[in-house]
Scaffold this motif. Structure first.
Motif, PDB file in Angstrom:
ATOM      1  N   THR A  54     -30.121 -53.272 -82.402  1.00  9.31           N
ATOM      2  CA  THR A  54     -30.374 -51.833 -82.471  1.00  9.31           C
ATOM      3  C   THR A  54     -31.121 -51.278 -81.248  1.00  9.31           C
ATOM      4  OG1 THR A  54     -32.430 -52.247 -83.693  1.00  9.31           O
ATOM      5  CG2 THR A  54     -30.434 -51.853 -84.999  1.00  9.31           C
ATOM      6  N   LYS A  55     -31.304 -52.105 -80.209  1.00 11.24           N
ATOM      7  CA  LYS A  55     -32.038 -51.671 -79.019  1.00 11.24           C
ATOM      8  C   LYS A  55     -31.223 -51.907 -77.764  1.00 11.24           C
ATOM      9  CE  LYS A  55     -36.334 -52.719 -78.346  1.00 11.24           C
ATOM     10  NZ  LYS A  55     -37.596 -53.492 -78.225  1.00 11.24           N
ATOM     11  N   GLY A  56     -31.510 -51.103 -76.724  1.00 13.20           N
ATOM     12  CA  GLY A  56     -30.865 -51.311 -75.435  1.00 13.20           C
ATOM     13  C   GLY A  56     -31.633 -50.644 -74.318  1.00 13.20           C
ATOM     14  N   VAL A  57     -31.523 -51.209 -73.109  1.00 16.25           N
ATOM     15  CA  VAL A  57     -32.178 -50.624 -71.931  1.00 16.25           C
ATOM     16  C   VAL A  57     -31.217 -50.665 -70.751  1.00 16.25           C
ATOM     17  CG1 VAL A  57     -34.532 -51.234 -72.616  1.00 16.25           C
ATOM     18  CG2 VAL A  57     -33.196 -52.836 -71.218  1.00 16.25           C
ATOM     19  N   VAL A  58     -31.485 -49.770 -69.807  1.00 21.50           N
ATOM     20  CA  VAL A  58     -30.770 -49.790 -68.532  1.00 21.50           C
ATOM     21  C   VAL A  58     -31.803 -49.515 -67.448  1.00 21.50           C
ATOM     22  CG1 VAL A  58     -30.127 -47.342 -68.739  1.00 21.50           C
ATOM     23  CG2 VAL A  58     -28.806 -48.847 -67.235  1.00 21.50           C
TER      24      VAL A  58
END
Length: 307
Positions: free
Chosen positions: A69-73
């Motif tokens: 349920t998480k993400g980064v860029v």
């Protein structure tokens, strides 16, 4: 213990280009000895890093990482494209993405975070000293949902999870995680290709909408249209504009016969629940950075003494 004066710190700054606090620490550690302090800064990569900090860094890599349920860029810049193929730099980008995943998207917090005994900022400075180019952690963004998935797509990938463009998409849904992940990746690919400005019209910058309205109105005013007709034409023109720049209203690149919103609605049966696009982030390498134009062949010739 020698007294460290402001003049000594100033002299060391001018000779090394390092920061004031780093210069003061170097002089303190070396009992005011200027040469020893210079060497101390060089060994830590601070002198070399500071000297290069004024150079434009518009190349590098975009790193994307998503789990559940998480993400980064993140965007980590270098001066030249060659560095993007350097193993140490690639490892640095992946490490920064992992730290951002845990620490959040605040750039200063990411730089202050530690991996083992070393901060990310120190790791960047070490890479600058070793590779010999200015590098910066320019920006970072994160998305999270309470239930559903955050998916990503990296375009022009040089390694898994890092390339020339990175997109993360958050889908809020109680549906099947694997089906959601696949749908999320398709939408992320669409975002990479179509470059929407917002999820829907409400998310657009009011100044951008006003500018579009003014352009349309002036166009038809010059054609001699009456004001009441212009108003209707402008509203119609705005609807067309929204289809071009709003994600939900854009034609889905995987099936241009339907909008993204329609494609998401149709996918709900396969997913097994309602699906809402909760957000997206698209980073293209170097966008917004004013790059310095240079003649590489001329620079090489000049360096070798040839005309």
């Amino acid at each position: 213990m020698a007294t460290i004066t402001a003049a000594m710190v100033k002299d060391l700054r001018e000779s090394t280009g390092a920061g004031m606090m780093d210069c003061k620490a170097a002089l303190t550690e070396n009992d005011g000895n200027m040469e020893a302090a210079q060497d101390w800064l060089r060994k830590k990569g601070l002198s070399k890093a500071a000297k290069k900090s004024g150079r434009v860094a518009a190349e590098g890599l975009i790193g994307a990482l998503t789990k559940g349920t998480k993400g980064v860029v993140v965007e980590v810049n270098s001066e030249t494209d060659f560095v993007a193929r350097n193993g140490q730099f690639q490892g640095l980008v992946k490490m920064i993405a992992q730290v951002a995943f845990d620490a959040g998207a605040d750039v200063e917090k990411i730089k202050a975070a530690k991996v083992g005994d070393v901060t990310i900022e120190a790791a960047i400075n070490d890479a600058i000293a070793t590779i010999g180019e200015n590098m910066t952690l320019r920006r970072a963004a994160a998305l999270e949902v309470t239930q559903g998935v955050v998916s990503h797509y990296v375009h022009g990938a040089v390694i898994d999870g890092a390339g020339k463009m990175g997109v993360i998409v958050a889908l809020e849904s109680p549906g099947k995680a694997d089906e959601l992940a696949a749908l999320g990746r398709q939408i992320a690919m669409h975002v990479a290709a179509a470059n929407p400005l917002a999820l829907d019209p409400s998310g657009l910058d009011p100044a951008v909408v006003k500018r579009e309205k003014d352009v349309l109105a002036d166009k038809y005013r010059q054609q001699g249209k009456p004001e009441n007709v212009i108003e209707k034409i402008v509203e119609s023109g705005l609807k067309t504009y929204y289809k071009e720049v709003c994600l939900l209203e854009q034609a889905f690149i995987h099936d241009t016969g339907k909008s993204v919103a329609q494609a998401v609605k149709e996918a709900e049966g396969k997913v097994g629940g309602a699906v809402k696009i909760a957000g997206f982030v698209r980073y293209a390498l170097g966008e917004g950075i004013e790059k310095q134009e240079s003649d590489f062949a001329a620079e090489v010739a000049a360096a070798s003494g040839k005309k």
